[in-house]
Enzyme design. Structure first.
Site, PDB file in Angstrom:
ATOM      1  CG  ASN A   1      -0.541  -0.339   2.340  1.00 52.80           C
ATOM      2  OD1 ASN A   1       0.302  -0.694   2.744  1.00 52.80           O
ATOM      3  ND2 ASN A   1      -0.624   0.809   3.305  1.00 52.80           N
TER       4      ASN A   1
ATOM      5  CD  GLU B   1      -1.240   5.014   5.118  1.00 52.14           C
ATOM      6  OE1 GLU B   1      -2.184   4.880   5.213  1.00 52.14           O
ATOM      7  OE2 GLU B   1      -1.303   6.297   5.083  1.00 52.14           O
TER       8      GLU B   1
ATOM      9  CB  CYS C   1      -5.471  -0.940  -1.185  1.00 54.00           C
ATOM     10  SG  CYS C   1      -6.896  -0.113  -0.735  1.00 54.00           S
TER      11      CYS C   1
ATOM     12  CD  GLU D   1      -5.370  -5.770  -0.576  1.00 50.13           C
ATOM     13  OE1 GLU D   1      -5.903  -5.766  -0.143  1.00 50.13           O
ATOM     14  OE2 GLU D   1      -4.960  -4.467  -0.713  1.00 50.13           O
TER      15      GLU D   1
ATOM     16  CB  CYS E   1     -10.710  -2.040   1.008  1.00 48.94           C
ATOM     17  SG  CYS E   1     -10.975  -1.382  -0.789  1.00 48.94           S
TER      18      CYS E   1
ATOM     19  CB  CYS F   1      -9.005  -4.323  -2.971  1.00 48.55           C
ATOM     20  SG  CYS F   1      -8.103  -2.914  -2.786  1.00 48.55           S
TER      21      CYS F   1
END
Length: 139
Positions: free
Chosen positions: A47, A49, A58, A60, A91, A94
Site C-alpha cells: 500500500n 498512502e 491499496c 492488492e 477493502c 479491491c
C-alpha cells in the site's frame, strides 16, 4: 492451498517482503500483497498512502495492476499480509478489482502473528457486478 503447500509458503513470504516496502505514514497500517499467475510468476505490491487520502492505493491493486501491465497470465493465487490481530480482508474497491481479474483465485489472508484465513476471491463479493451487466441491451 494448504499451510504446507510450498507454493503458498513462497507466496506468503513474498507478501511479507512486499509489506516491508509499504508507504503508510498516515495510518501506520502496512499491507503486502503477492499474486501468483498461471505461469508461476509472483507479482507483489504494497500500500502507498498520500496526505490526500483518496489518492493512495491499496497493496492488492498495486500488485494486480503491476501484474496486468507487465504481462501476467491468469492470477491463480493471492496472499495478503497485515499487522492486524486477525486476518484482514481486502477493502470493497479491491474486492471488485480482484473479482474482475482473479475471481477464481485462491486467497490466503495472513497476519504478522501467524493467523491465517483461506477463501476464494469470488467468495468475498457475493452478487458481484461484472461485465455481463454492461452488455448492450435491445429495448
Amino acid at each position: 492451498m494448504t499451510a504446507t503447500d510450498p507454493r503458498e509458503a513462497a507466496l506468503v513470504a513474498a507478501a511479507f517482503e512486499a509489506r516491508g516496502r509499504a508507504r503508510c505514514p498516515h495510518s501506520g497500517f502496512a499491507v503486502g500483497c503477492a499474486m501468483r499467475d498461471a505461469g508461476g510468476t509472483i507479482w507483489t505490491g504494497a500500500n502507498v498512502e498520500n496526505a490526500s487520502y483518496t489518492l493512495g492505493l491499496c497493496a492488492e491493486r498495486v500488485a494486480l495492476f503491476y501484474a496486468l501491465t507487465h504481462g501476467a497470465a491468469a492470477i491463480e493465487a493471492v496472499a495478503v499480509v497485515t499487522g492486524a490481530d486477525v486476518p484482514a480482508p481486502p477493502c470493497g474497491a479491491c474486492r471488485q478489482i480482484l473479482f474482475e481479474f482473479a475471481a477464481d483465485a485462491d486467497l490466503v489472508l495472513v497476519t504478522t502473528n501467524g493467523a491465517q484465513l483461506r477463501s476464494r476471491v469470488r467468495d468475498l463479493l457475493p452478487l458481484a457486478f461484472d461485465a455481463s451487466f454492461l452488455a448492450p441491451r435491445v429495448p
